[in-house]
Design a protein around this motif. Structure first.
Motif, PDB file in Angstrom:
ATOM      1  N   LEU A   1      -4.414   8.826  11.575  1.00  0.00           N
ATOM      2  CA  LEU A   1      -5.826   8.977  11.201  1.00  0.00           C
ATOM      3  C   LEU A   1      -6.035  10.216  10.339  1.00  0.00           C
ATOM      4  CD1 LEU A   1      -7.718   8.006  14.499  1.00  0.00           C
ATOM      5  CD2 LEU A   1      -7.133   6.566  12.535  1.00  0.00           C
ATOM      6  N   ALA A   2      -5.345  11.310  10.665  1.00  0.00           N
ATOM      7  CA  ALA A   2      -5.464  12.526   9.862  1.00  0.00           C
ATOM      8  C   ALA A   2      -4.950  12.302   8.447  1.00  0.00           C
ATOM      9  CB  ALA A   2      -4.706  13.672  10.529  1.00  0.00           C
ATOM     10  N   VAL A   3      -3.815  11.623   8.333  1.00  0.00           N
ATOM     11  CA  VAL A   3      -3.239  11.357   7.011  1.00  0.00           C
ATOM     12  C   VAL A   3      -4.109  10.373   6.226  1.00  0.00           C
ATOM     13  CG1 VAL A   3      -1.235  10.410   5.805  1.00  0.00           C
ATOM     14  CG2 VAL A   3      -0.908  11.871   7.798  1.00  0.00           C
ATOM     15  N   ARG A   4      -4.677   9.397   6.925  1.00  0.00           N
ATOM     16  CA  ARG A   4      -5.587   8.466   6.249  1.00  0.00           C
ATOM     17  C   ARG A   4      -6.824   9.206   5.727  1.00  0.00           C
ATOM     18  NH1 ARG A   4      -5.324   3.506   4.178  1.00  0.00           N
ATOM     19  NH2 ARG A   4      -7.094   2.627   5.304  1.00  0.00           N
ATOM     20  N   PHE A   5      -7.299  10.182   6.470  1.00  0.00           N
ATOM     21  CA  PHE A   5      -8.420  10.995   5.999  1.00  0.00           C
ATOM     22  C   PHE A   5      -8.036  11.709   4.704  1.00  0.00           C
ATOM     23  CE2 PHE A   5     -10.553  15.104   5.747  1.00  0.00           C
ATOM     24  CZ  PHE A   5     -11.885  14.755   5.859  1.00  0.00           C
TER      25      PHE A   5
ATOM     26  N   GLN B   1     -10.835   0.281  18.380  1.00  0.00           N
ATOM     27  CA  GLN B   1     -10.347   1.598  17.976  1.00  0.00           C
ATOM     28  C   GLN B   1      -9.389   1.508  16.794  1.00  0.00           C
ATOM     29  OE1 GLN B   1      -8.771   3.959  21.175  1.00  0.00           O
ATOM     30  NE2 GLN B   1     -10.627   3.774  22.426  1.00  0.00           N
ATOM     31  N   ARG B   2      -8.713   0.389  16.644  1.00  0.00           N
ATOM     32  CA  ARG B   2      -7.819   0.231  15.500  1.00  0.00           C
ATOM     33  C   ARG B   2      -8.581   0.286  14.177  1.00  0.00           C
ATOM     34  NH1 ARG B   2      -4.529  -4.962  17.993  1.00  0.00           N
ATOM     35  NH2 ARG B   2      -3.698  -3.889  19.845  1.00  0.00           N
ATOM     36  N   GLN B   3      -9.887  -0.036  14.227  1.00  0.00           N
ATOM     37  CA  GLN B   3     -10.713   0.022  13.022  1.00  0.00           C
ATOM     38  C   GLN B   3     -10.815   1.442  12.469  1.00  0.00           C
ATOM     39  OE1 GLN B   3     -14.524  -1.643  14.000  1.00  0.00           O
ATOM     40  NE2 GLN B   3     -13.658  -3.527  14.843  1.00  0.00           N
ATOM     41  N   PHE B   4     -10.492   2.456  13.289  1.00  0.00           N
ATOM     42  CA  PHE B   4     -10.579   3.839  12.831  1.00  0.00           C
ATOM     43  C   PHE B   4      -9.587   4.116  11.693  1.00  0.00           C
ATOM     44  CE2 PHE B   4     -12.067   5.065  17.353  1.00  0.00           C
ATOM     45  CZ  PHE B   4     -13.367   4.706  17.027  1.00  0.00           C
ATOM     46  N   VAL B   5      -8.561   3.282  11.549  1.00  0.00           N
ATOM     47  CA  VAL B   5      -7.640   3.411  10.417  1.00  0.00           C
ATOM     48  C   VAL B   5      -8.409   3.253   9.103  1.00  0.00           C
ATOM     49  CG1 VAL B   5      -5.648   2.369   9.260  1.00  0.00           C
ATOM     50  CG2 VAL B   5      -5.657   2.622  11.746  1.00  0.00           C
ATOM     51  N   VAL B   6      -9.409   2.382   9.114  1.00  0.00           N
ATOM     52  CA  VAL B   6     -10.266   2.182   7.945  1.00  0.00           C
ATOM     53  C   VAL B   6     -11.354   3.253   7.887  1.00  0.00           C
ATOM     54  CG1 VAL B   6     -11.818   0.581   6.782  1.00  0.00           C
ATOM     55  CG2 VAL B   6      -9.797  -0.293   7.960  1.00  0.00           C
ATOM     56  N   THR B   7     -11.953   3.544   9.031  1.00  0.00           N
ATOM     57  CA  THR B   7     -13.063   4.503   9.067  1.00  0.00           C
ATOM     58  C   THR B   7     -12.627   5.897   8.617  1.00  0.00           C
ATOM     59  OG1 THR B   7     -14.006   3.277  10.937  1.00  0.00           O
ATOM     60  CG2 THR B   7     -14.875   5.470  10.512  1.00  0.00           C
ATOM     61  N   ALA B   8     -11.466   6.364   9.083  1.00  0.00           N
ATOM     62  CA  ALA B   8     -10.978   7.696   8.708  1.00  0.00           C
ATOM     63  C   ALA B   8     -10.789   7.805   7.199  1.00  0.00           C
ATOM     64  CB  ALA B   8      -9.657   7.993   9.429  1.00  0.00           C
ATOM     65  N   TYR B   9     -10.259   6.750   6.615  1.00  0.00           N
ATOM     66  CA  TYR B   9     -10.062   6.736   5.157  1.00  0.00           C
ATOM     67  C   TYR B   9     -11.407   6.818   4.435  1.00  0.00           C
ATOM     68  CZ  TYR B   9      -8.860   4.931   0.536  1.00  0.00           C
ATOM     69  OH  TYR B   9      -8.740   4.753  -0.819  1.00  0.00           O
TER      70      TYR B   9
ATOM     71  N   GLN C   1      -5.649  10.882   2.612  1.00  0.00           N
ATOM     72  CA  GLN C   1      -5.497   9.869   1.577  1.00  0.00           C
ATOM     73  C   GLN C   1      -6.857   9.497   0.985  1.00  0.00           C
ATOM     74  OE1 GLN C   1      -4.402   5.887   2.845  1.00  0.00           O
ATOM     75  NE2 GLN C   1      -2.980   5.658   1.130  1.00  0.00           N
ATOM     76  N   GLY C   2      -7.865   9.382   1.847  1.00  0.00           N
ATOM     77  CA  GLY C   2      -9.212   9.091   1.385  1.00  0.00           C
ATOM     78  C   GLY C   2      -9.769  10.188   0.499  1.00  0.00           C
ATOM     79  N   VAL C   3      -9.477  11.449   0.847  1.00  0.00           N
ATOM     80  CA  VAL C   3      -9.921  12.575   0.014  1.00  0.00           C
ATOM     81  C   VAL C   3      -9.331  12.452  -1.390  1.00  0.00           C
ATOM     82  CG1 VAL C   3      -9.769  15.068  -0.312  1.00  0.00           C
ATOM     83  CG2 VAL C   3     -10.287  14.143   1.952  1.00  0.00           C
ATOM     84  N   GLY C   4      -8.030  12.138  -1.467  1.00  0.00           N
ATOM     85  CA  GLY C   4      -7.406  11.971  -2.781  1.00  0.00           C
ATOM     86  C   GLY C   4      -7.994  10.818  -3.559  1.00  0.00           C
ATOM     87  N   SER C   5      -8.282   9.713  -2.873  1.00  0.00           N
ATOM     88  CA  SER C   5      -8.815   8.539  -3.561  1.00  0.00           C
ATOM     89  C   SER C   5     -10.232   8.772  -4.066  1.00  0.00           C
ATOM     90  CB  SER C   5      -8.800   7.328  -2.627  1.00  0.00           C
ATOM     91  OG  SER C   5      -9.847   7.412  -1.676  1.00  0.00           O
ATOM     92  N   ALA C   6     -10.922   9.776  -3.508  1.00  0.00           N
ATOM     93  CA  ALA C   6     -12.278  10.086  -3.957  1.00  0.00           C
ATOM     94  C   ALA C   6     -12.308  10.377  -5.448  1.00  0.00           C
ATOM     95  CB  ALA C   6     -12.822  11.281  -3.175  1.00  0.00           C
ATOM     96  N   ALA C   7     -11.259  11.002  -5.949  1.00  0.00           N
ATOM     97  CA  ALA C   7     -11.204  11.321  -7.378  1.00  0.00           C
ATOM     98  C   ALA C   7     -11.256  10.057  -8.227  1.00  0.00           C
ATOM     99  CB  ALA C   7      -9.935  12.112  -7.690  1.00  0.00           C
ATOM    100  N   THR C   8     -10.579   8.998  -7.763  1.00  0.00           N
ATOM    101  CA  THR C   8     -10.541   7.781  -8.578  1.00  0.00           C
ATOM    102  C   THR C   8     -11.921   7.151  -8.672  1.00  0.00           C
ATOM    103  OG1 THR C   8      -9.976   6.332  -6.707  1.00  0.00           O
ATOM    104  CG2 THR C   8      -8.161   7.396  -7.861  1.00  0.00           C
ATOM    105  N   ARG C   9     -12.674   7.153  -7.567  1.00  0.00           N
ATOM    106  CA  ARG C   9     -13.979   6.513  -7.601  1.00  0.00           C
ATOM    107  C   ARG C   9     -14.996   7.336  -8.388  1.00  0.00           C
ATOM    108  NH1 ARG C   9     -19.007   5.990  -5.967  1.00  0.00           N
ATOM    109  NH2 ARG C   9     -19.778   3.972  -5.237  1.00  0.00           N
ATOM    110  N   VAL C  10     -15.124   8.607  -8.034  1.00  0.00           N
ATOM    111  CA  VAL C  10     -16.168   9.411  -8.645  1.00  0.00           C
ATOM    112  C   VAL C  10     -15.911   9.615 -10.139  1.00  0.00           C
ATOM    113  CG1 VAL C  10     -15.116  11.671  -8.140  1.00  0.00           C
ATOM    114  CG2 VAL C  10     -17.583  11.476  -8.337  1.00  0.00           C
ATOM    115  N   ILE C  11     -14.653   9.765 -10.529  1.00  0.00           N
ATOM    116  CA  ILE C  11     -14.356  10.028 -11.940  1.00  0.00           C
ATOM    117  C   ILE C  11     -14.417   8.750 -12.761  1.00  0.00           C
ATOM    118  CG2 ILE C  11     -12.560  10.860 -13.525  1.00  0.00           C
ATOM    119  CD1 ILE C  11     -11.854  12.920 -11.331  1.00  0.00           C
ATOM    120  N   ALA C  12     -14.060   7.624 -12.174  1.00  0.00           N
ATOM    121  CA  ALA C  12     -14.202   6.367 -12.901  1.00  0.00           C
ATOM    122  C   ALA C  12     -15.661   6.130 -13.280  1.00  0.00           C
ATOM    123  CB  ALA C  12     -13.668   5.200 -12.054  1.00  0.00           C
ATOM    124  N   ILE C  13     -16.570   6.332 -12.331  1.00  0.00           N
ATOM    125  CA  ILE C  13     -17.994   6.158 -12.630  1.00  0.00           C
ATOM    126  C   ILE C  13     -18.467   7.211 -13.630  1.00  0.00           C
ATOM    127  CG2 ILE C  13     -20.315   6.223 -11.636  1.00  0.00           C
ATOM    128  CD1 ILE C  13     -19.169   5.044  -9.088  1.00  0.00           C
TER     129      ILE C  13
END
Length: 393
Positions: free
Chosen positions: A90-94, A34-42, A96-108
């Motif tokens: 987990l909610a905050v990691r989610f 279950q600790r892996q959900f820290v990665v999965t949520a992100y 954080q992941g939403v914000g990081s989406a900009a870096t990936r999609v816009i870099a490409i």
């Protein structure tokens, strides 16, 4: 700059790995799986966020959308340093992941704005080479932070690093989206863009192939700590072992950048995919002979061979998926990013959740996803591998 922006994603994942046990103990999570959900949520947040930031960057430009995403990432990183419960984390990691989406999609998107074909593959390979340095150093950074403080400081480090990237982007990134390529930001325009992307057979199939093969990477990330520490008991050497695979992939990405201009994306990636599938099959057979616990040197040797081949897949498959979508690079990148990130996170989590104290679930997952990726690639190329359909790729 594009490499470090994409590296924010890897950093937010890999820097957490040494701290998962401490996070679980601090927030009352006894089940290691279950600790892996820290990665999965992100990862799920990052996948979903790309559906938003791609069309946003096609309308308002790459730079404003990127800055907005970084603000979300910084804010979530700061808040994560003070969360009281695992559910809140987990909610905050989610987020954080939403914000990081900009870096990936816009870099490409920025790379696709400026390059095409083999040129894009070369640049993406160099970006991936830098990107792969992060798994080499991130667990060591996380472990070093834990030596001097608690796991909360890891998130504050992420906030500081992303704030530095915000300042750099604000001052130095020019706008790469041409005014003529801007698209309306409304439901009908976005749906029309989705239709364009999903009706392109080559793009769609290579998006699915990218998703399938990246599930191997996510499965490894989610299981790495348990495999290295619980199965092989290497303890403090875990960051070094994890970093070694990152070195292999960085060297592989550099080799790809040097050769793709001469041999083409299809020859390199499809040859590597066949080799990767065969290696995973042999590795699985050996693993079963040892009942899931082979000698560490043998396990790591197979891993290095397979992951050198794996390093030729990501940049080339991304480029093959994006090549037909230059006129809608933002939306195309967002669909590629959403599918490959969220899809690989969900598929790869199946590997992590089936951890049973041996390496067998991990290697079975690698082999199955390799087979699926090979089948999708053969279908995408109409059964004719190693050949560009019309012009040199």
């Amino acid at each position: 700059m594009m490499a470090l922006l994409m590296a924010l994603n890897a950093l937010a994942i890999d820097i957490m790995l040494p701290g998962l046990q401490q996070i679980g103990a601090s927030l009352g999570v006894d089940d290691e799986n279950q600790r892996q959900f820290v990665v999965t949520a992100y990862m799920i947040g990052m996948g979903l966020g790309q559906l938003f930031f791609g069309p946003l960057s096609d309308r308002f430009g790459r730079k404003p959308a990127l800055l907005a995403g970084l603000i979300v990432y910084i804010s979530a990183s700061v808040f994560a340093g003070f969360v009281p419960t695992f559910a809140t984390l987990l909610a905050v990691r989610f987020i954080q992941g939403v914000g990081s989406a900009a870096t990936r999609v816009i870099a490409i998107s920025v790379v696709r704005d400026l390059y095409g074909g083999r040129g894009m593959a070369e640049v993406m390979s160099l970006i991936m080479m830098v990107f792969m340095v992060i798994p080499i150093i991130a667990p060591t950074i996380g472990q070093s932070i834990l030596f001097v403080g608690e796991w909360h400081l890891i998130f504050l480090f992420l906030a500081l690093f992303s704030a530095c990237m915000f300042v750099w982007v604000l001052g130095r990134l020019p706008e790469s989206l041409k005014p003529a390529d801007r698209r309306a930001f409304n439901v009908s325009s976005i749906l029309a863009g989705f239709k364009i992307v999903l009706s392109n057979r080559t793009a769609t199939l290579y998006i699915l192939a990218t998703t399938s093969v990246q599930a191997c990477m996510f499965g490894y990330i989610s299981s790495a700590q348990q495999v290295y520490i619980d199965v092989f008991a290497i303890g403090p050497l875990f960051p070094i072992a994890f970093a070694g695979i990152g070195v292999v992939m960085s060297v592989s990405a550099l080799a790809n950048s040097r050769m793709v201009g001469r041999f083409g994306m299809r020859r390199l990636s499809q040859s590597a995919l066949i080799g990767f599938t065969l290696t995973m099959g042999i590795w699985l057979a050996v693993d079963l002979l040892y009942n899931g616990i082979m000698p560490f040197w043998m396990f790591y040797g197979f891993f290095a061979i397979g992951w050198f081949q794996f390093g030729w897949l990501g940049a080339n498959f991304n480029t093959l998926a994006m090549e037909p979508l230059g006129h809608i690079a933002g939306l195309g990148s967002s669909i590629l990013g959403f599918t490959s990130t969220a899809g690989s996170a969900l598929l790869g989590s199946l590997i992590g959740l089936n951890f049973n104290g041996t390496t067998t679930p991990l290697i079975i997952g690698f082999f199955c996803f390799a087979i699926v990726t090979l089948i999708i690639t053969i279908v995408a190329e109409n059964g004719k591998l190693f050949q560009a359909p019309n012009a040199p790729d």
